[in-house]
Design a protein around this motif. Sequence first.
Motif, PDB file in Angstrom:
ATOM      1  N   HIS A  72      -0.118  -8.291   7.370  1.00 52.22           N
ATOM      2  CA  HIS A  72       0.114  -9.139   6.217  1.00 52.22           C
ATOM      3  C   HIS A  72      -0.702  -8.619   5.048  1.00 52.22           C
ATOM      4  O   HIS A  72      -1.703  -7.905   5.235  1.00 52.22           O
ATOM      5  N   VAL A  73      -0.253  -8.952   3.846  1.00 57.16           N
ATOM      6  CA  VAL A  73      -0.991  -8.563   2.646  1.00 57.16           C
ATOM      7  C   VAL A  73      -2.078  -9.603   2.418  1.00 57.16           C
ATOM      8  O   VAL A  73      -1.781 -10.802   2.327  1.00 57.16           O
ATOM      9  N   GLY A  77      -4.656  -9.067  -2.339  1.00 55.25           N
ATOM     10  CA  GLY A  77      -3.710  -8.005  -2.622  1.00 55.25           C
ATOM     11  C   GLY A  77      -4.108  -6.721  -1.928  1.00 55.25           C
ATOM     12  O   GLY A  77      -4.899  -6.709  -0.990  1.00 55.25           O
ATOM     13  N   GLU A  79      -3.375  -3.113   0.236  1.00 60.31           N
ATOM     14  CA  GLU A  79      -2.563  -2.661   1.351  1.00 60.31           C
ATOM     15  C   GLU A  79      -2.578  -3.690   2.485  1.00 60.31           C
ATOM     16  O   GLU A  79      -3.554  -4.417   2.670  1.00 60.31           O
ATOM     17  N   PRO A  80      -1.489  -3.737   3.270  1.00 64.24           N
ATOM     18  CA  PRO A  80      -1.429  -4.671   4.390  1.00 64.24           C
ATOM     19  C   PRO A  80      -2.530  -4.407   5.412  1.00 64.24           C
ATOM     20  O   PRO A  80      -2.956  -3.263   5.611  1.00 64.24           O
ATOM     21  N   TYR A 166       4.132  -2.141   4.335  1.00 67.77           N
ATOM     22  CA  TYR A 166       4.497  -3.302   3.530  1.00 67.77           C
ATOM     23  C   TYR A 166       5.724  -3.997   4.107  1.00 67.77           C
ATOM     24  O   TYR A 166       5.803  -5.230   4.143  1.00 67.77           O
ATOM     25  N   SER A 169       5.102  -6.257   6.890  1.00 68.26           N
ATOM     26  CA  SER A 169       4.373  -7.476   6.536  1.00 68.26           C
ATOM     27  C   SER A 169       5.292  -8.574   6.011  1.00 68.26           C
ATOM     28  O   SER A 169       4.832  -9.682   5.728  1.00 68.26           O
ATOM     29  N   TYR A 430       7.397  -6.934  -1.558  1.00 68.04           N
ATOM     30  CA  TYR A 430       6.031  -6.431  -1.457  1.00 68.04           C
ATOM     31  C   TYR A 430       5.707  -5.740  -2.789  1.00 68.04           C
ATOM     32  O   TYR A 430       6.608  -5.232  -3.485  1.00 68.04           O
TER      33      TYR A 430
END
Length: 529
Positions: A72-73, A77, A79-80, A166, A169, A430
């Motif tokens: 998840h992000v 914010g 990168e996941p 992304y 996620s 994303y």
Amino acid sequence: MNRKTLVLPAVAGLLVPLLAACGGAESEETIVVGTTERFIAATDGPAPLDPASAYDTGAWNILRQTVQTLLHVPRSGGEPVPEAARSCGFSDKASESYRCVLRPGLTFADGTPLTAEDVKFSVDRVLSIRSDNGTAALLSNIDTVETRGADQVVFHLKTPDATFPYKLSTPVAGILSKKKYAADKLRPGLVVDGSGPYTMTADHEGGKVGRFVFTRNPAYQGDITPRNDKVELRLFADAAAMGEALADDDIDMMAGALSRQQVKDLTERPEDGVELVEVPGLEIRYLGFDTRAPSVQEKAVRQAMAAVVDRGALVDAVYGPTAEPLYSLIPSSITGHTTPFFDEYGEPDATRAARLLKDAGVTTPVKLTLNYTTDRYGPETAQEFEVLKKQLVADGLFDVTVEGTPWSSFRPAQKRGDYAVYGLGWFPDYPDPDNYIAPFLDSDNFLHSPYENKVVRDQLIPLSRRQADRTAAGPVYARIQKIVAEDVPVLPLWQGKQYVAARDDLNGVEYALTASSDLLLWELGHGTA
């Protein structure tokens, strides 16, 4: 992602009797969040909460609370990061093989163990069902999914893709149980079964949906720490009704969708106990074209429209400080943003537009119908299209009719190609430039657009995805955007800002709505932050 009306197998509406009965002791311990997302029955959308089909902000904001993803992000914010996984990463230098190891002891909310086979099942299911909503396109670069034991899964990609984390996620990659979901068909109805931080129930009476209630899932194991035990997502017919409920202390927060007037009023004349918070926004609005339609098949017609549309005047007249002009498909706060439509067409110029049409042998005035949806983007949409009409007809180059249609009819007609020109909005899946390009220009695109540029599809999009350093992909996106400004398969208009209004005893508000309009209900809490 298109913020569209969420389609349910029930009649839409605000259930006043039901909501009136939701007060009392429960309201003192339950955080209540208002939304204007609409829930409308339609035969083309019987499974609105199935991750294999859902592709709208409303549905995804329900799924994010209930269905776990490998990554998840984070709220800040970037990168996941691992969520259901304890680790994930590319296992080769070419970014074509992506391996995740699951956290130990994962279970679905009903106690069923969650294994790598469930991850494979869920992803294979999306690609097999291949909903016409365009959802599967996010995962279409997957060649095969391999499991290694109960806790490892490897995704083998067709081509290198640095944006793949992304995509994992997003709710399209939500992990589902084979006990609850069929492999080859969508699951209809309002039930969601997952392993996320909450379980969900939908209250409805006589076919009318009034609210979604999210209750903390005691079996949840992942990267998220909920700050509350229960959240109610309450539906309102419009922003005005939602604003009244906030002023009356019937709800704790308005989740976006504030009107221009509400933002103005709360800025200039703050209400006691209410705070207005501006959060970053990545929404864009644009005109799309069916490039096969006779009225806009000639590229010069679309170019002439780009030459006369006055974005600044449009924003000033309709949206004021809640939006700003956009001269690119990629908004200004995303890597890869350039201003190709301003570079190519400059300030509005009817003389140039007339010359473009004359040189192409197009007879004027060009007859056009601008189509928009009446019940999805707010009451300002009708005014926006009237302003666009006035701009296009001002110099006699176009003869324009404006038609508004409810979303339940608009979207199917748009996908069929019934509209030559139509207005839509986009909220990113994303926060990466790829998600403002591929959904419009790649194969199996969200728009169902007949426009095809082989250089963009076969060379530039794959090239952009090879760049692990996303800033290094900027020159590629600049080339793509220059092609878009030349061919005008879509015409970007403006990008929006986001505002949240909440009672001042609610904290976590600034984290509860991300720039991509993801609603993170677990961030909300009462009392000391």
